[in-house]
Motif scaffolding. Structure first.
Motif, PDB file in Angstrom:
ATOM      1  N   UNK A  55      21.630 -32.253   9.528  1.00  0.00           N
ATOM      2  CA  UNK A  55      21.391 -32.974   8.976  1.00  0.00           C
ATOM      3  C   UNK A  55      21.009 -33.314   7.376  1.00  0.00           C
ATOM      4  N   UNK A  56      22.716 -32.872   7.267  1.00  0.00           N
ATOM      5  CA  UNK A  56      23.799 -32.620   6.479  1.00  0.00           C
ATOM      6  C   UNK A  56      24.840 -32.428   6.811  1.00  0.00           C
ATOM      7  N   UNK A  57      26.037 -33.338   5.796  1.00  0.00           N
ATOM      8  CA  UNK A  57      27.047 -32.972   6.267  1.00  0.00           C
ATOM      9  C   UNK A  57      27.731 -31.902   6.509  1.00  0.00           C
ATOM     10  N   UNK A  58      28.281 -31.370   7.699  1.00  0.00           N
ATOM     11  CA  UNK A  58      28.744 -29.908   7.431  1.00  0.00           C
ATOM     12  C   UNK A  58      29.779 -29.529   6.981  1.00  0.00           C
ATOM     13  N   UNK A  59      30.700 -29.971   7.272  1.00  0.00           N
ATOM     14  CA  UNK A  59      33.074 -29.443   8.111  1.00  0.00           C
ATOM     15  C   UNK A  59      33.422 -30.383   6.174  1.00  0.00           C
ATOM     16  N   UNK A  60      32.443 -31.016   5.911  1.00  0.00           N
ATOM     17  CA  UNK A  60      33.084 -31.466   4.459  1.00  0.00           C
ATOM     18  C   UNK A  60      32.908 -30.735   3.357  1.00  0.00           C
ATOM     19  N   UNK A  61      31.654 -30.244   3.331  1.00  0.00           N
ATOM     20  CA  UNK A  61      31.230 -29.396   2.161  1.00  0.00           C
ATOM     21  C   UNK A  61      31.255 -27.877   2.319  1.00  0.00           C
ATOM     22  N   UNK A  62      31.985 -27.026   1.250  1.00  0.00           N
ATOM     23  CA  UNK A  62      31.733 -25.708   0.609  1.00  0.00           C
ATOM     24  C   UNK A  62      30.230 -25.143   1.615  1.00  0.00           C
ATOM     25  N   UNK A  63      30.318 -24.081   1.367  1.00  0.00           N
ATOM     26  CA  UNK A  63      28.943 -23.146   1.309  1.00  0.00           C
ATOM     27  C   UNK A  63      28.626 -21.995   1.316  1.00  0.00           C
ATOM     28  N   UNK A  64      27.808 -21.356   0.779  1.00  0.00           N
ATOM     29  CA  UNK A  64      27.698 -20.191   0.530  1.00  0.00           C
ATOM     30  C   UNK A  64      26.185 -19.358   0.642  1.00  0.00           C
TER      31      UNK A  64
END
Length: 115
Positions: A26-35
């Motif tokens: 439900x949210x862009x994954x590959x373009x976002x940093x995650x933690x």
């Protein structure tokens, strides 16, 4: 609808290991940093590890450095946290989210470390 589904927690003895997973939808994954964040009883939620969108850069809180390893699989939209040499002070609910975090949080996964 944003969904962050964490799993992999459990009750382990000090010195043990766990691998946490977080599936994102439900949210862009590959373009976002995650933690990965954690919240111990009675304490604020804090960021313990982060990873760049392409996985090429990672950062860790001093308290977990050299014991935690964050990784991601953009094709599977999944974030991972390998936790080694667990300590009782690692006991917390662990959450994944973007960095900076978005308003949507998952249910988290409980990690309990016995001494």
């Amino acid at each position: 609808q944003v969904q962050l589904v964490e799993s992999g927690g459990g009750l382990v003895q000090a010195g043990g290991s766990l691998r946490l997973s977080c599936v994102v939808s439900g949210i862009p994954f590959s373009i976002n940093p995650y933690g990965w964040y954690r919240q111990a009883p009675g304490r604020q939620r804090v960021l313990v590890a982060s990873i760049a969108p392409d996985g090429g850069r990672t950062n860790y809180a001093d308290s977990v450095k050299d014991r935690f390893t964050i990784s991601r699989d953009n094709d599977k939209r999944t974030l991972y946290l390998q936790i080694n040499e667990l300590k009782p002070e690692d006991t917390a609910v662990y959450y994944c989210n973007t960095t900076p975090f978005s308003p949507s949080w998952g249910q988290g996964t409980q990690v309990t470390v016995s001494s």
